[in-house]
Design an enzyme around this catalytic site. Structure first.
Site, mmCIF file in Angstrom:
data_model
loop_
_atom_site.group_PDB
_atom_site.id
_atom_site.type_symbol
_atom_site.label_atom_id
_atom_site.label_comp_id
_atom_site.label_asym_id
_atom_site.label_seq_id
_atom_site.Cartn_x
_atom_site.Cartn_y
_atom_site.Cartn_z
ATOM 1 N N THR A 75 -9.936 -5.088 63.432
ATOM 2 C CA THR A 75 -9.881 -5.712 62.111
ATOM 3 C C THR A 75 -8.491 -6.265 61.828
ATOM 4 O O THR A 75 -8.343 -7.384 61.324
ATOM 5 C CB THR A 75 -10.267 -4.697 61.021
ATOM 6 O OG1 THR A 75 -11.570 -4.187 61.297
ATOM 7 C CG2 THR A 75 -10.254 -5.339 59.641
ATOM 8 N N THR A 132 -17.936 -2.392 68.898
ATOM 9 C CA THR A 132 -16.851 -1.817 69.687
ATOM 10 C C THR A 132 -15.697 -2.809 69.735
ATOM 11 O O THR A 132 -15.910 -4.000 69.936
ATOM 12 C CB THR A 132 -17.330 -1.506 71.115
ATOM 13 O OG1 THR A 132 -18.566 -0.794 71.052
ATOM 14 C CG2 THR A 132 -16.301 -0.687 71.865
ATOM 15 N N THR A 133 -14.469 -2.349 69.560
ATOM 16 C CA THR A 133 -13.312 -3.239 69.566
ATOM 17 C C THR A 133 -12.554 -3.120 70.885
ATOM 18 O O THR A 133 -12.903 -2.350 71.760
ATOM 19 C CB THR A 133 -12.383 -2.926 68.383
ATOM 20 O OG1 THR A 133 -12.019 -1.537 68.422
ATOM 21 C CG2 THR A 133 -13.072 -3.209 67.061
ATOM 22 N N LYS A 164 -9.776 7.301 66.954
ATOM 23 C CA LYS A 164 -9.855 5.896 67.353
ATOM 24 C C LYS A 164 -8.951 5.651 68.548
ATOM 25 O O LYS A 164 -7.785 6.057 68.549
ATOM 26 C CB LYS A 164 -9.461 4.984 66.189
ATOM 27 C CG LYS A 164 -9.632 3.501 66.486
ATOM 28 C CD LYS A 164 -9.469 2.669 65.228
ATOM 29 C CE LYS A 164 -9.582 1.178 65.528
ATOM 30 N NZ LYS A 164 -10.899 0.823 66.103
ATOM 31 N N HIS A 185 -6.756 4.499 60.313
ATOM 32 C CA HIS A 185 -8.037 4.956 60.832
ATOM 33 C C HIS A 185 -7.986 6.438 61.175
ATOM 34 O O HIS A 185 -6.914 7.042 61.260
ATOM 35 C CB HIS A 185 -8.444 4.156 62.076
ATOM 36 C CG HIS A 185 -8.988 2.799 61.772
ATOM 37 N ND1 HIS A 185 -8.173 1.728 61.471
ATOM 38 C CD2 HIS A 185 -10.268 2.330 61.720
ATOM 39 C CE1 HIS A 185 -8.929 0.657 61.251
ATOM 40 N NE2 HIS A 185 -10.199 0.998 61.400
ATOM 41 N N LYS A 203 -24.949 8.488 70.555
ATOM 42 C CA LYS A 203 -24.459 9.845 70.306
ATOM 43 C C LYS A 203 -23.196 9.853 69.447
ATOM 44 O O LYS A 203 -22.803 10.898 68.928
ATOM 45 C CB LYS A 203 -24.172 10.561 71.629
ATOM 46 C CG LYS A 203 -25.358 10.655 72.578
ATOM 47 C CD LYS A 203 -26.425 11.604 72.072
ATOM 48 C CE LYS A 203 -26.047 13.045 72.304
ATOM 49 N NZ LYS A 203 -27.159 13.962 71.946
ATOM 50 N N GLY A 204 -22.554 8.705 69.318
ATOM 51 C CA GLY A 204 -21.326 8.623 68.531
ATOM 52 C C GLY A 204 -21.601 8.509 67.048
ATOM 53 O O GLY A 204 -22.747 8.364 66.604
#
Length: 255
Positions: free
Chosen positions: A156, A90-91, A149, A145, A11-12
């Site tokens: 990164t 995903t981070t 976020k 970003h 959904k994202g």
């Protein structure tokens, strides 16, 4: 034979882009969709799940995860424990979590990928920055970003800093008696240099590494203007992890 793919977090924004990429590749099959906020039961004939426990025993090869940091570790562990090779964008993972997942993948002989960034240009920026740091050890990282976020600094930026740390002689930058008149003004400290995070509406994903030396400077920058820029890396990850028997951290290991 087609690779059967589960997309978690569909959904994202990143998840929905990944869905379209999978649907557009004849070598991939969209097998299932997962999102706790989904109201529908299926999308274009593809079953939708709201609880990952319902996917135990499901027939799929790869688990693509674009969720949130709070659940990404458990999702990745679940994927490995159930025979799905994870491809995770995903981070927010800690070094300890990555090591645990790597060990689990070895035990299960399942390939996997956790990548802070799937854009090929961003991977090149990391490599170029690490190489430049051998000659320009004074540097700062600025990552920018979108304002939705959740983690800072970005994965990164952290990965870039880790690659630089591997080859750069450690040193503390700035004046010895430096003082912040506003707390946090100099950014986060990492191995003697600084990382800065910018969050603004209208941005997608951008990073600069600025190097300084006597009488000269060097700036390396990468910009992702659209999330489609990440999909070539996600596609590569899906097709590579099914050939491997261990999880890796960073898309550069598959290039």
């Amino acid at each position: 034979m087609s690779i059967k793919v589960i997309v978690a977090g569909f959904k994202g924004r990143m998840g929905s882009t990944a869905v379209e990429m999978v649907k557009g590749d004849d070598e991939l099959t969209l097998a299932a969709l997962l999102d706790p906020f989904a109201a529908e039961k299926e999308v274009d004939g593809v079953p939708v799940f709201t609880d990952k426990a319902d996917l135990v025993g499901f027939d799929a090869d790869v688990w693509v995860d674009f969720t949130i940091p709070a659940v990404a570790y458990e999702n990745t562990r679940f994927a490995l424990e159930n025979g799905f090779a994870p491809v995770v964008g995903t981070t927010g993972f800690t070094e300890a979590q990555i090591q645990k997942l790597t060990d689990l993948s070895k035990d299960k002989s399942i390939g996997g990928l956790i990548a802070p960034n799937f854009a090929i240009g961003a991977i090149l920026l990391m490599k170029f920055a690490a190489e430049a740091s051998k000659y320009f050890p004074d540097l700062e990282i600025i990552e920018l970003h979108h304002d939705k976020k959740k983690d800072a600094p970005s994965g990164t930026a952290v990965k870039t800093a880790e690659l630089i740390r591997e080859v750069r002689e450690s040193k503390r930058q700035g004046a010895e008696d430096e003082m912040e008149t506003l707390a946090g003004a100099r950014g986060a400290e990492f191995d003697g240099f600084r990382i800065h995070s910018v969050r603004l509406p209208g941005l997608v994903a951008h990073q600069e590494v600025i190097f300084g030396a006597q009488g000269e400077g060097l700036t390396l920058r990468h910009d992702s203007y659209d999330r489609i820029s990440f999909m070539s890396g996600v596609n590569l990850g899906i097709k590579e992890v099914v050939k491997r028997d261990q999880l890796v951290y960073g898309l550069e290991h598959l290039l």
